[in-house]
Design a protein around this motif. Structure first.
Motif, PDB file in Angstrom:
ATOM      1  N   VAL A  98       0.840  -1.207   0.000  1.00 27.67           N
ATOM      2  CA  VAL A  98       0.000   0.000   0.000  1.00 27.67           C
ATOM      3  C   VAL A  98       0.877   1.259   0.000  1.00 27.67           C
ATOM      4  N   HIS A  99       1.961   1.224   0.784  1.00 26.03           N
ATOM      5  CA  HIS A  99       2.827   2.412   0.899  1.00 26.03           C
ATOM      6  C   HIS A  99       3.885   2.505  -0.199  1.00 26.03           C
ATOM      7  N   GLY A 100       4.080   1.403  -0.937  1.00 26.13           N
ATOM      8  CA  GLY A 100       5.128   1.403  -1.963  1.00 26.13           C
ATOM      9  C   GLY A 100       6.499   1.019  -1.429  1.00 26.13           C
ATOM     10  N   LEU A 101       6.559   0.429  -0.232  1.00 26.08           N
ATOM     11  CA  LEU A 101       7.839  -0.068   0.300  1.00 26.08           C
ATOM     12  C   LEU A 101       8.121  -1.422  -0.366  1.00 26.08           C
ATOM     13  N   PRO A 102       9.306  -1.572  -0.969  1.00 26.59           N
ATOM     14  CA  PRO A 102       9.478  -2.725  -1.867  1.00 26.59           C
ATOM     15  C   PRO A 102       9.676  -4.097  -1.219  1.00 26.59           C
ATOM     16  N   HIS A 103       9.319  -4.260   0.054  1.00 24.98           N
ATOM     17  CA  HIS A 103       9.394  -5.590   0.682  1.00 24.98           C
ATOM     18  C   HIS A 103       7.993  -6.187   0.744  1.00 24.98           C
ATOM     19  N   THR A 104       7.606  -6.800  -0.331  1.00 20.90           N
ATOM     20  CA  THR A 104       6.279  -7.377  -0.434  1.00 20.90           C
ATOM     21  C   THR A 104       6.394  -8.571  -1.379  1.00 20.90           C
ATOM     22  N   CYS A 105       5.567  -9.575  -1.186  1.00 23.34           N
ATOM     23  CA  CYS A 105       5.800 -10.811  -1.948  1.00 23.34           C
ATOM     24  C   CYS A 105       4.528 -11.639  -2.080  1.00 23.34           C
ATOM     25  N   VAL A 106       4.606 -12.614  -2.983  1.00 26.42           N
ATOM     26  CA  VAL A 106       3.598 -13.664  -3.074  1.00 26.42           C
ATOM     27  C   VAL A 106       4.168 -14.856  -2.308  1.00 26.42           C
ATOM     28  N   SER A 107       3.349 -15.513  -1.476  1.00 27.32           N
ATOM     29  CA  SER A 107       3.838 -16.674  -0.721  1.00 27.32           C
ATOM     30  C   SER A 107       2.877 -17.840  -0.949  1.00 27.32           C
ATOM     31  N   VAL A 108       3.407 -18.949  -1.473  1.00 28.02           N
ATOM     32  CA  VAL A 108       2.558 -20.102  -1.785  1.00 28.02           C
ATOM     33  C   VAL A 108       3.259 -21.395  -1.366  1.00 28.02           C
ATOM     34  N   ALA A 109       2.510 -22.256  -0.688  1.00 29.02           N
ATOM     35  CA  ALA A 109       3.046 -23.582  -0.355  1.00 29.02           C
ATOM     36  C   ALA A 109       2.049 -24.636  -0.786  1.00 29.02           C
ATOM     37  N   LEU A 110       2.564 -25.800  -1.176  1.00 25.09           N
ATOM     38  CA  LEU A 110       1.701 -26.958  -1.432  1.00 25.09           C
ATOM     39  C   LEU A 110       1.964 -27.994  -0.341  1.00 25.09           C
ATOM     40  N   LEU A 111       0.901 -28.360   0.392  1.00 23.72           N
ATOM     41  CA  LEU A 111       0.996 -29.394   1.425  1.00 23.72           C
ATOM     42  C   LEU A 111       0.235 -30.624   0.957  1.00 23.72           C
ATOM     43  N   ILE A 112       0.850 -31.792   1.080  1.00 21.63           N
ATOM     44  CA  ILE A 112       0.166 -33.051   0.761  1.00 21.63           C
ATOM     45  C   ILE A 112       0.300 -33.937   1.992  1.00 21.63           C
ATOM     46  N   ASN A 113      -0.815 -34.491   2.451  1.00 27.15           N
ATOM     47  CA  ASN A 113      -0.826 -35.209   3.735  1.00 27.15           C
ATOM     48  C   ASN A 113      -0.298 -34.319   4.854  1.00 27.15           C
ATOM     49  N   GLY A 119       7.522 -24.781  -1.588  1.00 28.05           N
ATOM     50  CA  GLY A 119       7.405 -23.443  -0.992  1.00 28.05           C
ATOM     51  C   GLY A 119       7.968 -22.417  -1.971  1.00 28.05           C
ATOM     52  N   VAL A 120       7.190 -21.386  -2.260  1.00 27.57           N
ATOM     53  CA  VAL A 120       7.649 -20.333  -3.175  1.00 27.57           C
ATOM     54  C   VAL A 120       7.319 -18.980  -2.554  1.00 27.57           C
ATOM     55  N   VAL A 121       8.326 -18.126  -2.435  1.00 34.88           N
ATOM     56  CA  VAL A 121       8.126 -16.745  -1.967  1.00 34.88           C
ATOM     57  C   VAL A 121       8.773 -15.845  -3.010  1.00 34.88           C
ATOM     58  N   TYR A 122       7.960 -14.959  -3.608  1.00 28.67           N
ATOM     59  CA  TYR A 122       8.472 -14.144  -4.723  1.00 28.67           C
ATOM     60  C   TYR A 122       8.239 -12.669  -4.449  1.00 28.67           C
ATOM     61  N   ASN A 123       9.353 -11.934  -4.329  1.00 30.98           N
ATOM     62  CA  ASN A 123       9.284 -10.472  -4.253  1.00 30.98           C
ATOM     63  C   ASN A 123       9.582  -9.928  -5.657  1.00 30.98           C
ATOM     64  N   PRO A 124       8.538  -9.515  -6.375  1.00 36.98           N
ATOM     65  CA  PRO A 124       8.740  -9.114  -7.773  1.00 36.98           C
ATOM     66  C   PRO A 124       9.348  -7.717  -7.909  1.00 36.98           C
ATOM     67  N   ILE A 125       9.354  -6.962  -6.813  1.00 41.97           N
ATOM     68  CA  ILE A 125       9.897  -5.602  -6.885  1.00 41.97           C
ATOM     69  C   ILE A 125      11.428  -5.669  -6.855  1.00 41.97           C
ATOM     70  N   LEU A 126      11.946  -6.467  -5.932  1.00 37.32           N
ATOM     71  CA  LEU A 126      13.398  -6.627  -5.822  1.00 37.32           C
ATOM     72  C   LEU A 126      13.890  -7.850  -6.610  1.00 37.32           C
ATOM     73  N   GLU A 127      12.939  -8.491  -7.311  1.00 35.42           N
ATOM     74  CA  GLU A 127      13.270  -9.674  -8.134  1.00 35.42           C
ATOM     75  C   GLU A 127      13.999 -10.743  -7.310  1.00 35.42           C
ATOM     76  N   GLN A 128      13.357 -11.128  -6.197  1.00 34.18           N
ATOM     77  CA  GLN A 128      13.894 -12.205  -5.355  1.00 34.18           C
ATOM     78  C   GLN A 128      12.901 -13.368  -5.390  1.00 34.18           C
TER      79      GLN A 128
END
Ligand code: IPD
Length: 272
Positions: A98-113, A119-128
């Motif tokens: 919301v503020h434009g501070l570039p520490h923001t990311c998508v976080s996704v995990a797949l759990l089975i049983n 596990g994937v964490v992607y910060n598209p602003i800093l390309e991490q």
């Protein structure tokens, strides 16, 4: 190619698309709504990114289930079963977004049983792009990463968060822990994203991260990434990590994790 291999390829494709939305929208004016309190924010983009991810996965894997931050906010029941379940935070660090501070990311995990496979964490602003598969190590933009191996709390850099609750009892404990730790560690840092805090431990840039009151979607991916980077993930009181407990402590070593767990003032929120 196993089913999990296919899921991994698919989620990387979708997360990159999600990242493009976040990258485009972060610097634009946004309409901001609140959820549980004035500092628990949501934008249309959190909802759109979650929809993109869920629609994309569902179209390929109709039997898969989801625990998503924004679907839960709109009333969907949170239930972790043995079925393949995607645990999704479409924008972790919404306040930063919301503020434009570039520490923001998508976080996704797949759990089975109930076991984390992806596990994937992607910060598209800093390309991490932080990635992990069970038993296959952790990576930043494709290069292997490893925790620092620090074992002493007095030499540790500690990631903490104020959280998005303004409940006075919770806030009091957060501030008490920060006060007591400040005198006993190298330093305290806060990025405003639980998932990125955990990835900093995985990367070896910080040594330990803890928080009370987070949700499964904030920590499911980070947990696997830290463990695959050689670190540990436990309950902040010293027991086993429970993704639904709304409590997390991850560290570069078990020695460090246990030292911290012994001095923390504990807080037990209602479970997810
Ligand atoms: C929040 C962030 C924040 C943490 C909160 C989370 P959100 O997630 O991870 O750093 O302190 O506990 O709820 O709301 O930005 O997805």
């Amino acid at each position: 190619m196993s089913n999990v291999d296919e899921c991994y390829i698919e989620i990387l494709r979708l997360v990159k698309q999600a990242g493009s939305i976040i990258r485009e929208k972060i610097s634009q004016r946004k309409d901001v709504l609140t959820k549980s309190c004035d500092v628990d924010l949501v934008t249309k983009w959190d909802q759109e990114v979650e929809k993109l991810l869920i629609d994309g996965i569902s179209s390929r894997y109709p039997e898969h289930r989801f625990i998503g931050e924004e679907s839960t906010a709109s009333g969907q029941k949170v239930e972790l079963t043995d079925a393949p379940t995607w645990v999704i935070d479409p924008i972790d660090g919404t306040m930063n977004f919301v503020h434009g501070l570039p520490h923001t990311c998508v976080s996704v995990a797949l759990l089975i049983n109930k076991v984390a496979e992806i596990g994937v964490v992607y910060n598209p602003i800093l390309e991490q792009l932080f990635t992990a598969r069970k038993g296959q190590g952790a990576f930043l933009n494709g290069a292997p990463i490893h925790v620092s191996d620090e074992k002493e709390l007095r030499k540790a850099l500690v990631m903490v968060e104020m959280g998005t609750s303004r409940d006075p009892e919770k806030l009091k404990i957060v501030l008490q822990n920060i006060t007591l730790l400040t005198a006993q560690v190298h330093g305290i840092r806060t990025l405003g994203s639980a998932a990125l805090n955990m990835c900093m431990v995985a990367l070896g840039g910080a040594d330990v991260s803890f928080e009370f009151g987070i949700h499964a979607w904030d920590i499911a991916a980070g947990d696997l990434i830290v463990r695959e980077a050689g670190g540990v993930s436990i309950d902040p009181a010293g027991g086993p990590f429970d993704v639904m407990s709304r409590r997390t402590l991850c560290a570069s070593s078990m020695e460090l994790a246990q030292q911290l767990s012994k001095i923390l003032i504990q807080y037990y929120p209602e479970r997810d």
